[in-house]
Design a protein around this motif. Structure first.
Motif, PDB file in Angstrom:
ATOM      1  N   PHE A  82      -3.231  36.604   0.953  1.00  0.00           N
ATOM      2  CA  PHE A  82      -4.410  36.498   0.081  1.00  0.00           C
ATOM      3  C   PHE A  82      -5.121  35.158   0.281  1.00  0.00           C
ATOM      4  O   PHE A  82      -6.231  34.958  -0.196  1.00  0.00           O
ATOM      5  CB  PHE A  82      -3.993  36.649  -1.388  1.00  0.00           C
ATOM      6  CG  PHE A  82      -3.143  35.503  -1.881  1.00  0.00           C
ATOM      7  CD1 PHE A  82      -1.759  35.528  -1.729  1.00  0.00           C
ATOM      8  CD2 PHE A  82      -3.723  34.380  -2.453  1.00  0.00           C
ATOM      9  CE1 PHE A  82      -0.982  34.458  -2.152  1.00  0.00           C
ATOM     10  CE2 PHE A  82      -2.951  33.316  -2.882  1.00  0.00           C
ATOM     11  CZ  PHE A  82      -1.564  33.360  -2.729  1.00  0.00           C
ATOM     12  N   ALA A  83      -4.469  34.208   0.978  1.00  0.00           N
ATOM     13  CA  ALA A  83      -5.076  32.896   1.193  1.00  0.00           C
ATOM     14  C   ALA A  83      -4.566  32.306   2.488  1.00  0.00           C
ATOM     15  O   ALA A  83      -3.475  32.662   2.958  1.00  0.00           O
ATOM     16  CB  ALA A  83      -4.762  31.953   0.030  1.00  0.00           C
ATOM     17  N   LYS A  84      -5.395  31.442   3.064  1.00  0.00           N
ATOM     18  CA  LYS A  84      -4.994  30.690   4.249  1.00  0.00           C
ATOM     19  C   LYS A  84      -5.131  29.224   3.883  1.00  0.00           C
ATOM     20  O   LYS A  84      -6.221  28.661   3.939  1.00  0.00           O
ATOM     21  CB  LYS A  84      -5.892  31.044   5.431  1.00  0.00           C
ATOM     22  CG  LYS A  84      -5.701  32.484   5.900  1.00  0.00           C
ATOM     23  CD  LYS A  84      -6.523  32.830   7.093  1.00  0.00           C
ATOM     24  CE  LYS A  84      -6.213  34.282   7.486  1.00  0.00           C
ATOM     25  NZ  LYS A  84      -6.300  35.239   6.355  1.00  0.00           N
ATOM     26  N   VAL A  85      -4.012  28.610   3.490  1.00  0.00           N
ATOM     27  CA  VAL A  85      -4.066  27.260   2.946  1.00  0.00           C
ATOM     28  C   VAL A  85      -4.294  26.264   4.083  1.00  0.00           C
ATOM     29  O   VAL A  85      -3.520  26.197   5.043  1.00  0.00           O
ATOM     30  CB  VAL A  85      -2.774  26.942   2.177  1.00  0.00           C
ATOM     31  CG1 VAL A  85      -2.876  25.571   1.530  1.00  0.00           C
ATOM     32  CG2 VAL A  85      -2.524  28.006   1.113  1.00  0.00           C
ATOM     33  N   ASP A  86      -5.348  25.484   3.940  1.00  0.00           N
ATOM     34  CA  ASP A  86      -5.793  24.579   5.003  1.00  0.00           C
ATOM     35  C   ASP A  86      -5.000  23.265   4.939  1.00  0.00           C
ATOM     36  O   ASP A  86      -5.370  22.338   4.239  1.00  0.00           O
ATOM     37  CB  ASP A  86      -7.298  24.322   4.814  1.00  0.00           C
ATOM     38  CG  ASP A  86      -7.892  23.492   5.939  1.00  0.00           C
ATOM     39  OD1 ASP A  86      -7.145  23.001   6.805  1.00  0.00           O
ATOM     40  OD2 ASP A  86      -9.122  23.329   5.936  1.00  0.00           O
ATOM     41  N   TYR A  93     -10.469  25.544  -5.934  1.00  0.00           N
ATOM     42  CA  TYR A  93     -11.380  26.011  -6.977  1.00  0.00           C
ATOM     43  C   TYR A  93     -10.679  27.150  -7.719  1.00  0.00           C
ATOM     44  O   TYR A  93     -10.392  28.197  -7.146  1.00  0.00           O
ATOM     45  CB  TYR A  93     -12.676  26.472  -6.316  1.00  0.00           C
ATOM     46  CG  TYR A  93     -13.703  27.102  -7.225  1.00  0.00           C
ATOM     47  CD1 TYR A  93     -14.421  26.323  -8.136  1.00  0.00           C
ATOM     48  CD2 TYR A  93     -13.994  28.466  -7.147  1.00  0.00           C
ATOM     49  CE1 TYR A  93     -15.386  26.891  -8.956  1.00  0.00           C
ATOM     50  CE2 TYR A  93     -14.961  29.039  -7.967  1.00  0.00           C
ATOM     51  CZ  TYR A  93     -15.650  28.251  -8.871  1.00  0.00           C
ATOM     52  OH  TYR A  93     -16.611  28.815  -9.683  1.00  0.00           O
ATOM     53  N   PRO A 130     -11.339  29.198 -10.668  1.00  0.00           N
ATOM     54  CA  PRO A 130     -11.826  30.454 -11.253  1.00  0.00           C
ATOM     55  C   PRO A 130     -11.704  31.630 -10.275  1.00  0.00           C
ATOM     56  O   PRO A 130     -11.969  31.479  -9.085  1.00  0.00           O
ATOM     57  CB  PRO A 130     -13.297  30.153 -11.573  1.00  0.00           C
ATOM     58  CG  PRO A 130     -13.346  28.673 -11.755  1.00  0.00           C
ATOM     59  CD  PRO A 130     -12.342  28.137 -10.770  1.00  0.00           C
ATOM     60  N   GLY A 131     -11.289  32.771 -10.805  1.00  0.00           N
ATOM     61  CA  GLY A 131     -11.157  33.960  -9.971  1.00  0.00           C
ATOM     62  C   GLY A 131      -9.807  34.074  -9.270  1.00  0.00           C
ATOM     63  O   GLY A 131      -9.555  35.066  -8.599  1.00  0.00           O
ATOM     64  N   LYS A 132      -8.977  33.050  -9.395  1.00  0.00           N
ATOM     65  CA  LYS A 132      -7.630  33.148  -8.816  1.00  0.00           C
ATOM     66  C   LYS A 132      -6.627  33.383  -9.953  1.00  0.00           C
ATOM     67  O   LYS A 132      -6.714  32.751 -11.006  1.00  0.00           O
ATOM     68  CB  LYS A 132      -7.265  31.857  -8.074  1.00  0.00           C
ATOM     69  CG  LYS A 132      -8.164  31.547  -6.873  1.00  0.00           C
ATOM     70  CD  LYS A 132      -7.602  30.403  -6.047  1.00  0.00           C
ATOM     71  CE  LYS A 132      -8.422  30.155  -4.786  1.00  0.00           C
ATOM     72  NZ  LYS A 132      -9.753  29.559  -5.043  1.00  0.00           N
ATOM     73  N   HIS A 160      -1.337  33.184  -7.865  1.00  0.00           N
ATOM     74  CA  HIS A 160      -1.996  32.701  -6.647  1.00  0.00           C
ATOM     75  C   HIS A 160      -2.069  31.178  -6.639  1.00  0.00           C
ATOM     76  O   HIS A 160      -1.769  30.524  -5.638  1.00  0.00           O
ATOM     77  CB  HIS A 160      -3.404  33.294  -6.542  1.00  0.00           C
ATOM     78  CG  HIS A 160      -3.441  34.711  -6.051  1.00  0.00           C
ATOM     79  ND1 HIS A 160      -4.609  35.437  -5.963  1.00  0.00           N
ATOM     80  CD2 HIS A 160      -2.446  35.531  -5.622  1.00  0.00           C
ATOM     81  CE1 HIS A 160      -4.342  36.637  -5.494  1.00  0.00           C
ATOM     82  NE2 HIS A 160      -3.038  36.732  -5.292  1.00  0.00           N
ATOM     83  N   ARG A 198     -11.690  22.988 -12.180  1.00  0.00           N
ATOM     84  CA  ARG A 198     -11.987  24.019 -13.194  1.00  0.00           C
ATOM     85  C   ARG A 198     -10.718  24.801 -13.598  1.00  0.00           C
ATOM     86  O   ARG A 198     -10.739  26.023 -13.765  1.00  0.00           O
ATOM     87  CB  ARG A 198     -13.083  24.966 -12.708  1.00  0.00           C
ATOM     88  CG  ARG A 198     -14.315  24.165 -12.279  1.00  0.00           C
ATOM     89  CD  ARG A 198     -15.591  24.871 -12.410  1.00  0.00           C
ATOM     90  NE  ARG A 198     -16.675  23.885 -12.288  1.00  0.00           N
ATOM     91  CZ  ARG A 198     -17.912  24.089 -12.650  1.00  0.00           C
ATOM     92  NH1 ARG A 198     -18.264  25.251 -13.154  1.00  0.00           N
ATOM     93  NH2 ARG A 198     -18.816  23.138 -12.520  1.00  0.00           N
ATOM     94  N   ASN A 239     -24.791  20.565  -6.747  1.00  0.00           N
ATOM     95  CA  ASN A 239     -24.996  21.758  -7.572  1.00  0.00           C
ATOM     96  C   ASN A 239     -24.928  21.425  -9.080  1.00  0.00           C
ATOM     97  O   ASN A 239     -24.326  20.421  -9.485  1.00  0.00           O
ATOM     98  CB  ASN A 239     -23.918  22.801  -7.218  1.00  0.00           C
ATOM     99  CG  ASN A 239     -24.260  24.196  -7.727  1.00  0.00           C
ATOM    100  OD1 ASN A 239     -25.320  24.427  -8.313  1.00  0.00           O
ATOM    101  ND2 ASN A 239     -23.346  25.138  -7.503  1.00  0.00           N
ATOM    102  N   ASN A 242     -21.709  20.199 -11.047  1.00  0.00           N
ATOM    103  CA  ASN A 242     -20.727  19.952  -9.995  1.00  0.00           C
ATOM    104  C   ASN A 242     -20.274  18.490  -9.982  1.00  0.00           C
ATOM    105  O   ASN A 242     -20.537  17.732  -9.035  1.00  0.00           O
ATOM    106  CB  ASN A 242     -21.307  20.365  -8.640  1.00  0.00           C
ATOM    107  CG  ASN A 242     -20.255  20.358  -7.534  1.00  0.00           C
ATOM    108  OD1 ASN A 242     -19.073  20.127  -7.805  1.00  0.00           O
ATOM    109  ND2 ASN A 242     -20.673  20.587  -6.317  1.00  0.00           N
ATOM    110  N   TYR A 286     -16.612  13.505  -5.067  1.00  0.00           N
ATOM    111  CA  TYR A 286     -16.145  13.597  -3.681  1.00  0.00           C
ATOM    112  C   TYR A 286     -17.124  12.896  -2.744  1.00  0.00           C
ATOM    113  O   TYR A 286     -16.733  12.083  -1.900  1.00  0.00           O
ATOM    114  CB  TYR A 286     -15.997  15.071  -3.298  1.00  0.00           C
ATOM    115  CG  TYR A 286     -15.323  15.294  -1.969  1.00  0.00           C
ATOM    116  CD1 TYR A 286     -13.985  15.675  -1.890  1.00  0.00           C
ATOM    117  CD2 TYR A 286     -16.021  15.142  -0.775  1.00  0.00           C
ATOM    118  CE1 TYR A 286     -13.367  15.900  -0.671  1.00  0.00           C
ATOM    119  CE2 TYR A 286     -15.409  15.346   0.453  1.00  0.00           C
ATOM    120  CZ  TYR A 286     -14.081  15.730   0.500  1.00  0.00           C
ATOM    121  OH  TYR A 286     -13.471  15.940   1.715  1.00  0.00           O
TER     122      TYR A 286
END
Lengths: 222, 222, 222, 222, 222, 222, 222, 222
Positions: free
Chosen positions: C12-16, C30, C32-34, C38, C57, C206, C209, C215
């Motif tokens: 479900f993810a490719k951790v960089d 990020y 939200p949505g995870k 996960h 978040r 954004n 943001n 950052y």
């Protein structure tokens, strides 16, 4: 229930039982705004008329209700799809690859993938390969190149569709998602990005429309 | 011409002759909407007060008119910049790389590059490396990696900014351009793309604002 | 968990896990949505691969869940940031000043400030100095002038970014917030204001943001 | 020409000759979209009925045409106003200050100033005091404080209106202008800025509507 | 609590205690996004420094909390205003009329009316006189004509502001409301209507900004 | 001219001579914003490297200029396409039908059709079958049903795409055009219509992007 | 020219010669985007098939060209309508009143009025009765009340439609015009106003669509 | 309760008791934003003055409250309409057909249908005949052709209105609904579609405004 040529008259609905013959796949039922009783009647009519059944954006409560009447009904909770496909289909010949940019785009990607499987396709998935770490994409050029059709699902800035398209000869179906915030404007940013792709070979469906992408991929994969 | 503390009163304008001291660079003059006589008076006042002169979005006719009064004035027609910088500056230490996606974005990219040079920076350019053929970008990783600051100029879907940012540790200043048509909405698509970059390290200036990007790059390159 | 070059394959993810080497800071997650499962797997992978952990978040319930597995995880509830930075960093040399216009903008300002601190920066804060009472800003010119980088966070009309920029030689990173109502259109008004700054030296991230601003400030403060 | 109660019937127009009595000032004629013959007939009717004449957005060609029939007609080319005010008015008691941010905003500012003068007001002007060099504004606090009403004209980000309002007890009438480019969206950015002013005491008129601001200032200056 | 010239430093806020002297009325506190503890500290500081207290968009729970510390605090639930005005003011000389188009616009109209009263004005109200039944307006021409300033509050199409303005010589402050649905777009329709008034003498504040209208009316009613 | 792997370095452009190998068709050159000298150099480089040449949105003056250097260059004035395809291609197997709603949509439809032909496809056309007279469409069901891929080009409300899709099993590529006025908003209306098609099997390209539709149709017709 | 059932096949067009029978009035030809040769062929085909001819948005040059072939063709330059109606029609029974707000709206109003006359209706006109001087409307209540259908044409804020509707029992067809500037956004303001009418009995057509309003009025006036 | 000519003064409302005489039907009461006590007083006043009572967007709780005071009040839960029509009306002569595209549009369609019935019309319904299966529409041409007025209710892309209009000589009143997601933008897509209908004879009401469509249909059906 009155029967007219090609559809069943339920009063509140006219179920299109000619769809499978005419279009190659039955009428998919968009569930929001329909009561669970309506969904039951429409589903029953489709089943009775030997149409495949695909229910989009079906919530788990409505599924539980329908399951009682149609024990064969299956459900994919992430994709929010209910389906009851009665006879097996000949597998489509090409491979469809469903690519998504981030983990939060997975529900939409799964909606596309399950739609493809229900319609008889071969599907592989390549998730979380957004442009912030492009080596994740580049390490997977083998599966990307072997796909006959590629669905790219991405929210935020949606840059992945152009990038993938520029690497391959296959068509890319781009699905913007509403994942993001602020100037994302609920998916508008990704939608505009995909429509303006500098790389030709990209066509776009509605925001969060995984079903539509899966359907389109299925019919061009013949 | 009345002189008040830090500016010259011309009636129609108050020329900020304190800008160079306060901000490190003189007031840049935005030319649209000013008559050529106004431009001449403002320019004369800046020169008299030993401020550098930078005229943005200057058309060639106004330049020809000003050139008669200020023979040292230089002009870059593609970037639409006029400038007269009186004394040489110590070169900024880092390299700024100006990247653009397509040939049609070059005028904006040049506006950024010339602004940087006028402000004393070292600039290299990498043009026409849009995501439709990403190998053009990947073949130039050496110059991309050695830059201290990167300006990315792109129209249409503007995907290049996120992609470049994901490859480097340097800051990326993104400039959307109005290059494109239809759902590009005069640069809105690229603007939203860049604001929603999934890769952190990107900040955005106004559509077609090459000057603003060059200026910002110059002040962070110290 | 498959390991490919530079990332960990979780399906479900490719951790960089190459991010810290390539970009100077690890992949920020990020949230939200995870799902919380996960988040746990991704966080675990990052920690195992000696990457710093920054969760944006992150809500307090998911934090509580993660805390059980990663006891060292810290949380800033206003900024909604979770973080686990394993070794101390050399302090960045310059001072970053986080300015906000009103009290309601503080959560976004804090997201910027905490991000900066996690990334090793020196931060000072100047809150509630909106243009409705400009003497509050003018009384603080000393700290404003000594900052190497300034982040300006403002909602409603967002006028503060241009004003601050006009007073200093430092770069201003402008963060529009969604604070306001009516024709604010969830931050659009402040976003447009900042993009159209008549004062050069402003770049924009954004809406809301704070992380992106922190950052960006961190990487230009070297 | 038929005469009905309070207006003259010209067929294509119904000239409101009751306006001066009812509202304190005659009907101002918005010229775009009207033929020069129409303008002549409407103007003639107003003059015949002893109404003041104010023609807004009048181009120089139509003015030249009208001048032949109405030799007393005056014209301000920058403000694009034609006017013929027959009897002198008692001066309004307060001072109205017209402030503008940049030189390119002057045409709109002049439209406001000339409207005020035609309507009998005392006007002073303070031009080119945008927030990029706020000392230009701060050096003029005397005239700003003595004004009874202030009109602030600004394009680009339009931040000046909030700032001025925060310094005084007088009402500020804000006029956004279409001066700018890109994400300015023809004045939308400045309009939203002004509507969202964090400083109370600001009311807004349409983009580039110098006439409306001058008119409103005149009627509150009694 | 540090005291600087003209404001109190609370860290999270800089309370502007110079506002009443400078602008004629104290800093109004916009409550959304502030914690009740923050509100208490800010309110306490204003009271201690002999400023009037006006809290906008205050919900009833925060009011109940504040009431315990400031027993003199009053509250208007429909207008969502809390206030504590310590000494009586000389009444403003003119009458301000607050007009609204429909019953659903009353909360915004009341916010304007209460603001006016708190600031010392004479107020009358004329509610539910929208253009669908214009005789309701026409029957009240006496009160409309005697007002020195008129506030018009309207949602849906917002046509009432132009109409009222065309009948009188007084200034009209127009307040669009978000009342409506569909193509109303949360008040955008009424906002655009009011900005485009064909009748001069109308100035506009933000959507649902009854406070801003009341404030503006108060300062022009001197 | 420097040669790097897969592209030719012209300084102002990096001509992608790997495109035909990688993607099956050469880089199409988008002409707006490029000088005629730039177009000549890019075209020359493509020809020299045995790439097909397709120039989109080429005006007749630039064509005349290029024709002198490349006598074999062909031009379709309505579609604004220049092309020079060196060797014949094996015909694609399926029929592509280009449908348009009105006569004013023909230039975009022709751009699609010529692109298809240049890329080696079999094309038929069905023009002026908009929904205002649906019998014109219904009378042509034979050709509609035999097409393997259908491109639907429509401006104004763009309803034709959904309708055609509902009749067939083939994929529909929808091209909104900017034909129309008022609330059409330069093609936005048709774009939104097509994106929201209630009939699955529709994918959308940018407004007026006949080339993109033709390209996409060609690559799915294999 | 091939003849299929109900239309003539011209290749570039399919002229709908069944329209008059099916819908009561022939196909109106929208001229923009069609060449004059195309217009001639379409017109000739309609005439040959005994259909009425109505050409909308026809410019005077194309008219002059067509007039040579069709000497009976009439032209209304303000409405930009060409027409050739062969046999007289029985007059519609009711009166249609075309109302417009300002002189600049007259071209659109005339387009509606001429369309009505060509389609056989009785029309009266009431021009320049905008809400800035409402007595001009109120003085004409007799004609307003006797109309069976009312078309209201208005630009700027478009308030007139709601107002008229509130006075009568007849249906109001509202036509927003693009007359105005700034926040009018080319007719969007008036369009939204009319769609949000608080007075029921209003239906809306596209911006500047006088033809559509006239057509609709004609078919409800039976 | 004060009584003025033609309305009852309730302070918070001015009930228009002249409406039935003037417009042919009583004031319909828009319920959102009104308290149940307000609704009770307004309803009571209308009943007392022998006006018909029609309450739009009435929720079931407010209905239950009102039912206690007005036992004759009826309620349609799907249409959210409450009504109490005291005397029978002569039936309107023509048939009005309410057509909707999908099952999810039924609540809006029912609001139109019930409004029509309350106002005395003859109504038939044709539901779920969207363009995805156009044979469902074509099988019902008999009822479509016999209707004197047709209301078309559609969400998503809203293509049905143009299509129906092209088949008949009757007027079509188009009601866009907010049914859909993503680029539907809460009904904007369907609204723009309907406003841009290529088929004349279509007029449009606000998104989800079934009441407005029913009202308009009723007054043109005389």
């Amino acid at each position: 229930m009155a029967l007219k040529s090609g559809f069943c008259e339920l009063g509140f609905a006219k179920v299109d039982i000619d769809r499978q013959r005419r279009r190659g796949f039955a009428e998919a039922v968009y569930c929001p705004g329909k009561t669970k009783e309506h969904l039951k009647k429409i589903s029953g009519e489709l089943i009775k008329n030997k149409q495949d059944l695909l229910l989009t954006r079906l919530d788990k409560f409505a599924f539980a209700y329908l399951k009682k009447s149609f024990p064969g009904l299956k459900y994919h909770p992430l994709a929010k799809l209910g389906y009851l496909v009665k006879k097996s289909r000949a597998a489509k010949k090409g491979l469809v690859l469903v690519v998504c940019a981030g983990t939060a785009d997975i529900p939409v990607a799964e909606e596309a993938a399950v739609t493809l499987e229900v319609m008889g396709g071969r599907v592989e998935k390549l998730y979380d390969v957004g442009v912030a770490g492009v080596h994740r994409l580049m390490s997977n050029m083998d599966v990307i190149r072997k796909a006959k059709v590629i669905i790219v699902v991405a929210g935020m800035e949606g840059a992945l569709a152009s990038l993938v398209s520029g690497l391959v000869s296959s068509p890319v179906i781009a699905v913007p998602t509403s994942c993001g915030y602020g100037a994302n404007f609920a998916g508008l940013a990704a939608l505009l990005t995909m429509l303006n792709s500098c790389s030709p070979g990209v066509a776009v469906v509605n925001i969060d429309n995984g079903f539509g992408a899966g359907y389109f991929a299925s019919i061009i994969n013949r």
